[in-house]
Write a protein that holds these residues in place. Structure first.
Motif, PDB file in Angstrom:
ATOM      1  N   VAL A  59     -20.534  28.725  20.711  1.00  0.00           N
ATOM      2  CA  VAL A  59     -20.708  28.848  19.134  1.00  0.00           C
ATOM      3  C   VAL A  59     -19.297  29.736  18.561  1.00  0.00           C
ATOM      4  N   ILE A  60     -18.771  30.663  19.563  1.00  0.00           N
ATOM      5  CA  ILE A  60     -17.712  31.250  18.982  1.00  0.00           C
ATOM      6  C   ILE A  60     -16.593  30.484  18.978  1.00  0.00           C
ATOM      7  N   ALA A  61     -16.474  29.655  20.316  1.00  0.00           N
ATOM      8  CA  ALA A  61     -15.291  28.729  20.491  1.00  0.00           C
ATOM      9  C   ALA A  61     -15.363  27.743  19.232  1.00  0.00           C
ATOM     10  N   GLY A  62     -16.629  27.049  19.125  1.00  0.00           N
ATOM     11  CA  GLY A  62     -16.782  26.179  17.944  1.00  0.00           C
ATOM     12  C   GLY A  62     -16.193  26.732  16.655  1.00  0.00           C
ATOM     13  N   LYS A  63     -16.705  27.974  16.354  1.00  0.00           N
ATOM     14  CA  LYS A  63     -16.205  28.558  15.046  1.00  0.00           C
ATOM     15  C   LYS A  63     -14.597  28.518  14.985  1.00  0.00           C
ATOM     16  N   GLY A  64     -14.147  29.088  16.140  1.00  0.00           N
ATOM     17  CA  GLY A  64     -12.577  29.177  16.219  1.00  0.00           C
ATOM     18  C   GLY A  64     -11.903  27.821  16.377  1.00  0.00           C
ATOM     19  N   GLY A  65     -12.583  26.779  16.634  1.00  0.00           N
ATOM     20  CA  GLY A  65     -12.112  25.290  16.410  1.00  0.00           C
ATOM     21  C   GLY A  65     -10.883  25.143  17.357  1.00  0.00           C
ATOM     22  N   LYS A  66     -10.720  25.996  18.621  1.00  0.00           N
ATOM     23  CA  LYS A  66      -9.638  25.371  19.337  1.00  0.00           C
ATOM     24  C   LYS A  66     -10.056  24.518  20.574  1.00  0.00           C
ATOM     25  N   ARG A  67      -9.984  23.238  20.576  1.00  0.00           N
ATOM     26  CA  ARG A  67     -10.374  22.056  21.327  1.00  0.00           C
ATOM     27  C   ARG A  67     -10.399  22.765  22.835  1.00  0.00           C
ATOM     28  N   GLU A  68      -9.544  23.272  23.410  1.00  0.00           N
ATOM     29  CA  GLU A  68      -9.338  23.756  24.743  1.00  0.00           C
ATOM     30  C   GLU A  68     -10.702  24.823  25.143  1.00  0.00           C
ATOM     31  N   GLU A  69     -10.817  25.628  24.169  1.00  0.00           N
ATOM     32  CA  GLU A  69     -11.973  26.636  24.501  1.00  0.00           C
ATOM     33  C   GLU A  69     -13.395  26.076  24.201  1.00  0.00           C
ATOM     34  N   ILE A  70     -13.297  25.161  23.527  1.00  0.00           N
ATOM     35  CA  ILE A  70     -14.465  24.321  23.088  1.00  0.00           C
ATOM     36  C   ILE A  70     -14.964  23.817  24.583  1.00  0.00           C
ATOM     37  N   VAL A  71     -13.798  23.052  25.153  1.00  0.00           N
ATOM     38  CA  VAL A  71     -14.144  22.310  26.238  1.00  0.00           C
ATOM     39  C   VAL A  71     -14.418  23.303  27.484  1.00  0.00           C
ATOM     40  N   TYR A  72     -13.697  24.307  27.701  1.00  0.00           N
ATOM     41  CA  TYR A  72     -14.005  25.123  28.501  1.00  0.00           C
ATOM     42  C   TYR A  72     -15.269  25.673  28.634  1.00  0.00           C
ATOM     43  N   GLU A  73     -15.625  26.402  27.378  1.00  0.00           N
ATOM     44  CA  GLU A  73     -16.924  27.163  27.226  1.00  0.00           C
ATOM     45  C   GLU A  73     -18.268  26.156  27.300  1.00  0.00           C
ATOM     46  N   THR A  74     -18.010  24.942  26.808  1.00  0.00           N
ATOM     47  CA  THR A  74     -19.062  23.782  27.068  1.00  0.00           C
ATOM     48  C   THR A  74     -19.160  23.599  28.424  1.00  0.00           C
ATOM     49  N   ALA A  75     -18.359  23.467  29.140  1.00  0.00           N
ATOM     50  CA  ALA A  75     -18.498  23.224  30.690  1.00  0.00           C
ATOM     51  C   ALA A  75     -19.351  24.311  31.433  1.00  0.00           C
ATOM     52  N   ASP A  76     -18.933  25.663  30.987  1.00  0.00           N
ATOM     53  CA  ASP A  76     -19.705  26.767  31.405  1.00  0.00           C
ATOM     54  C   ASP A  76     -21.071  26.875  31.015  1.00  0.00           C
ATOM     55  N   LEU A  77     -21.330  26.493  29.804  1.00  0.00           N
ATOM     56  CA  LEU A  77     -22.341  26.119  29.384  1.00  0.00           C
ATOM     57  C   LEU A  77     -23.526  25.046  30.100  1.00  0.00           C
ATOM     58  N   PHE A  78     -22.792  23.891  30.158  1.00  0.00           N
ATOM     59  CA  PHE A  78     -23.382  22.863  31.068  1.00  0.00           C
ATOM     60  C   PHE A  78     -23.727  23.379  32.477  1.00  0.00           C
TER      61      PHE A  78
ATOM     62  N   THR B 203     -23.642  31.499  23.447  1.00  0.00           N
ATOM     63  CA  THR B 203     -22.836  31.961  22.321  1.00  0.00           C
ATOM     64  C   THR B 203     -21.511  31.895  22.300  1.00  0.00           C
ATOM     65  N   GLU B 204     -21.010  31.928  23.693  1.00  0.00           N
ATOM     66  CA  GLU B 204     -19.387  31.480  23.852  1.00  0.00           C
ATOM     67  C   GLU B 204     -18.785  30.296  23.270  1.00  0.00           C
TER      68      GLU B 204
END
Length: 109
Positions: free
Chosen positions: A51-70, A48-49
């Motif tokens: 998805v929210i980061a992706g919607k926000g479009g901020k690269r660093e947040e997408i990277v950070y949250e995707t690392a958590d997901l992985f 979910t995080e």
């Protein structure tokens, strides 16, 4: 093995090693000891995080949250003793196949 595979494998190995660690000293050990429902809850929260980061479009947040997901996906794999190589093999099997064709080739449930 490619460099990107190496870090996932290294993290997975640490997860496997933490299975026997004290829940007091290791987040991973505590998560594993709490069981599959807690692991799945965390995985869902992380998805979910992303998805929210992706919607926000901020690269660093997408990277950070995707690392958590992985990481939490690797915890799930570790819980079931599924080596990341099994996932790589499945991705290799699918590579070069249309997503539509691949989905159509799956057995119907």
């Amino acid at each position: 093995m490619r460099e990107r595979d190496d870090i996932l494998q290294a993290v997975y190995q640490v997860i496997q090693e933490r299975k026997g660690a004290s829940a007091d000293t290791s987040y991973t050990a505590s998560l594993l000891q709490k069981g599959i429902d807690k692991i799945l809850k965390k995985l869902g929260e992380e998805a979910t995080e992303v998805v929210i980061a992706g919607k926000g479009g901020k690269r660093e947040e997408i990277v950070y949250e995707t690392a958590d997901l992985f990481f939490h996906a690797l915890v799930l794999l570790g819980y079931y003793d599924i080596d990341p190589e099994d996932i790589y093999a499945e991705l290799r099997r699918r590579f070069g196949t249309s997503g539509i064709a691949e989905k159509a080739s799956r057995p119907r449930e």
